[in-house]
Design a protein around this motif. Structure first.
Motif, short mmCIF file in Angstrom:
data_model
loop_
_atom_site.label_atom_id
_atom_site.label_comp_id
_atom_site.label_asym_id
_atom_site.label_seq_id
_atom_site.Cartn_x
_atom_site.Cartn_y
_atom_site.Cartn_z
N GLY A 151 0.79 -1.21 0.04
CA GLY A 151 0.13 -0.10 0.01
C GLY A 151 0.84 1.28 -0.06
O GLY A 151 0.15 2.27 -0.13
N LEU A 152 1.98 1.26 0.26
CA LEU A 152 3.09 2.37 0.32
C LEU A 152 3.50 2.75 -1.13
O LEU A 152 3.50 1.93 -2.02
CB LEU A 152 4.23 2.21 1.05
N VAL A 153 3.73 3.90 -1.44
CA VAL A 153 4.08 4.44 -2.63
C VAL A 153 5.42 4.95 -2.54
O VAL A 153 5.87 5.83 -1.81
CB VAL A 153 3.13 5.51 -3.43
N ALA A 154 6.54 4.37 -3.61
CA ALA A 154 7.85 5.00 -3.23
C ALA A 154 8.44 5.36 -4.59
O ALA A 154 7.99 5.08 -5.72
CB ALA A 154 8.94 3.67 -2.90
N VAL A 155 9.19 6.42 -4.47
CA VAL A 155 9.57 7.10 -5.82
C VAL A 155 11.18 7.00 -5.52
O VAL A 155 11.83 7.41 -4.75
CB VAL A 155 9.18 8.68 -5.98
N VAL A 156 11.76 6.56 -6.56
CA VAL A 156 13.19 6.44 -6.66
C VAL A 156 13.83 7.30 -7.85
O VAL A 156 13.55 6.94 -9.12
CB VAL A 156 13.59 4.99 -6.85
N THR A 157 14.53 8.39 -7.52
CA THR A 157 15.45 9.04 -8.71
C THR A 157 16.50 8.44 -8.94
O THR A 157 16.92 7.50 -8.27
CB THR A 157 15.84 10.48 -8.26
N GLY A 158 16.98 8.29 -10.44
CA GLY A 158 17.98 7.25 -10.78
C GLY A 158 17.57 5.93 -10.84
O GLY A 158 18.26 5.18 -10.83
N GLY A 159 16.34 5.68 -10.98
CA GLY A 159 15.63 4.42 -10.83
C GLY A 159 15.77 3.44 -12.14
O GLY A 159 15.51 2.25 -12.23
N GLY A 160 16.64 4.06 -13.49
CA GLY A 160 16.63 3.18 -14.36
C GLY A 160 17.88 2.32 -14.53
O GLY A 160 17.98 1.52 -15.38
N SER A 161 18.87 2.66 -13.47
CA SER A 161 20.12 1.90 -13.55
C SER A 161 20.47 1.50 -12.18
O SER A 161 20.43 2.42 -11.48
CB SER A 161 20.83 2.07 -14.70
N GLY A 162 21.36 0.69 -12.05
CA GLY A 162 22.61 0.52 -10.64
C GLY A 162 21.82 0.47 -9.62
O GLY A 162 20.86 -0.52 -9.35
N ILE A 163 22.07 1.21 -8.42
CA ILE A 163 21.28 1.07 -7.30
C ILE A 163 20.13 1.35 -7.14
O ILE A 163 18.95 0.88 -6.83
CB ILE A 163 22.05 1.74 -6.31
N GLY A 164 19.55 2.66 -8.14
CA GLY A 164 18.21 3.06 -8.29
C GLY A 164 17.38 1.66 -8.89
O GLY A 164 16.14 1.75 -8.16
N ALA A 165 17.80 1.27 -9.79
CA ALA A 165 17.14 -0.05 -10.44
C ALA A 165 16.93 -1.16 -9.41
O ALA A 165 15.89 -1.69 -9.28
CB ALA A 165 17.84 -0.56 -11.69
N ALA A 166 17.81 -1.45 -8.68
CA ALA A 166 17.83 -2.44 -7.55
C ALA A 166 16.84 -2.00 -6.44
O ALA A 166 15.98 -2.78 -5.94
CB ALA A 166 19.11 -2.71 -6.94
N CYS A 167 16.66 -0.77 -6.39
CA CYS A 167 15.82 -0.20 -5.29
C CYS A 167 14.19 -0.34 -5.95
O CYS A 167 13.35 -1.02 -5.15
CB CYS A 167 15.85 1.30 -4.91
N VAL A 168 13.89 -0.07 -7.05
CA VAL A 168 12.65 -0.27 -7.68
C VAL A 168 12.33 -1.67 -7.73
O VAL A 168 11.12 -2.11 -7.28
CB VAL A 168 12.88 0.20 -9.28
N ARG A 169 13.31 -2.60 -7.94
CA ARG A 169 12.89 -3.94 -7.81
C ARG A 169 12.76 -4.63 -6.47
O ARG A 169 11.55 -5.04 -6.28
CB ARG A 169 14.12 -4.87 -8.27
N ARG A 170 13.24 -4.00 -5.52
CA ARG A 170 13.43 -4.51 -3.92
C ARG A 170 12.21 -3.97 -3.60
O ARG A 170 11.47 -4.83 -2.75
CB ARG A 170 14.49 -3.91 -3.41
N PHE A 171 11.72 -2.73 -3.79
CA PHE A 171 10.60 -2.10 -3.11
C PHE A 171 9.33 -2.79 -3.72
O PHE A 171 8.30 -3.13 -2.95
CB PHE A 171 10.41 -0.59 -3.47
N ALA A 172 9.43 -3.13 -5.17
CA ALA A 172 8.23 -3.78 -5.65
C ALA A 172 8.04 -5.08 -5.02
O ALA A 172 6.95 -5.66 -4.79
CB ALA A 172 8.44 -3.83 -7.13
N GLU A 173 9.10 -6.07 -5.09
CA GLU A 173 9.07 -7.15 -4.30
C GLU A 173 8.33 -7.25 -2.88
O GLU A 173 7.63 -8.09 -2.56
CB GLU A 173 10.37 -7.90 -4.24
N ALA A 174 8.74 -6.04 -2.31
CA ALA A 174 8.21 -6.05 -0.82
C ALA A 174 6.84 -5.60 -1.00
O ALA A 174 6.14 -5.30 0.17
CB ALA A 174 8.95 -5.07 -0.29
N GLY A 175 6.04 -5.37 -1.93
CA GLY A 175 4.42 -4.89 -2.22
C GLY A 175 4.23 -3.13 -2.37
O GLY A 175 3.24 -2.97 -2.46
#
Length: 240
Positions: free
Chosen positions: A3-27
């Motif tokens: 139910g939470l919404v996360a915004v990740v700048t630099g989300g297209g590659s590297g650490i940012g992309a890993a954050c996008v994936r991990r946050f999505a996996e966490a719901g």
């Protein structure tokens, strides 16, 4: 993170992309912001406040608000203090420091409406450890560390937590591009790995997991702090 919404700048590659994936996996519902267009990317430039405001508005409209901001966008710089001219100093500080301020400013109207508001900035071990040939980069990340503390002090009364993560050398395409410019990429990579007590580079997923923890409810009493994810580089002094 359901139910939470996360915004990740630099989300297209590297650490940012890993954050996008991990946050999505966490719901979480995730809005990835990046300068480079791509699938699932909301295009914006951290050097342009108007584009960030538009990106935050778009993500909030789609997902019903913003609860978490991860400031991952950043660029590198190599050289001693005299190794870069004024234009390069202005460019790196604009992206790495003012970019964090711009993105945070654009997200704050939505974070202030959240009951689980968190900002996590991406700092670096370079903020607190003197690294050779990293004068400008270190200065920018030192500023991010200080900015994190100041933001945390300003926003704690509103229930908004602010922390940062300080990685060591992370095995990302960004580091790969730096290594490719050297005369001995494999040898330089081995030297970078060896300076961490664990003897290896940090992975992007390990940094993302630390960010996920700081942004999550388990860290509800944690604000104004920097979490090192650096293979022991900041605290250990091993015998040679």
């Amino acid at each position: 993170m359901n139910g939470l919404v996360a915004v990740v700048t630099g989300g297209g590659s590297g650490i940012g992309a890993a954050c996008v994936r991990r946050f999505a996996e966490a719901g979480a519902k995730v809005g990835a912001v990046d300068l480079t267009p791509g699938p699932g990317i909301v295009t914006a430039d951290v050097r342009d406040g108007a584009s960030l405001e538009a990106a935050m508005a778009e993500i909030a409209a789609v997902h019903g608000g913003i609860d978490i901001l991860v400031n991952s966008a950043g660029i590198s710089s190599v050289g001693p203090v005299e190794g870069n001219g004024d234009d390069e100093w202005a460019r790196v500080l604009d992206v790495n420091v003012t970019g964090v301020a711009r993105a945070s400013r654009a997200a704050l109207p939505y974070l202030r409406r959240s009951r689980h508001a968190v900002i996590v900035n991406l700092s670096s071990i370079a903020a607190t450890a003197g690294l050779v040939q990293r004068a400008l980069y270190s200065a920018s990340k030192g500023a991010v560390h200080a900015l994190t503390l100041a933001m945390a002090a300003d926003l704690v009364g509103e229930g908004i937590r602010v922390c940062c993560v300080a990685p060591g050398t992370v095995d990302t395409p960004w580091v790969g591009r730096l290594l490719a410019r050297t005369d001995d990429p494999e040898g330089e990579k081995a030297r970078l790995a060896a300076r961490q007590p664990t003897g290896r580079l940090v992975t992007a997923d390990e940094v993302a997991d630390a960010i996920l923890y700081l942004a999550g409810p388990a860290a509800g009493a944690t604000t104004g702090m920097s979490l090192a994810v650096d293979g022991g580089m900041s605290g250990l002094r091993l015998p040679r």
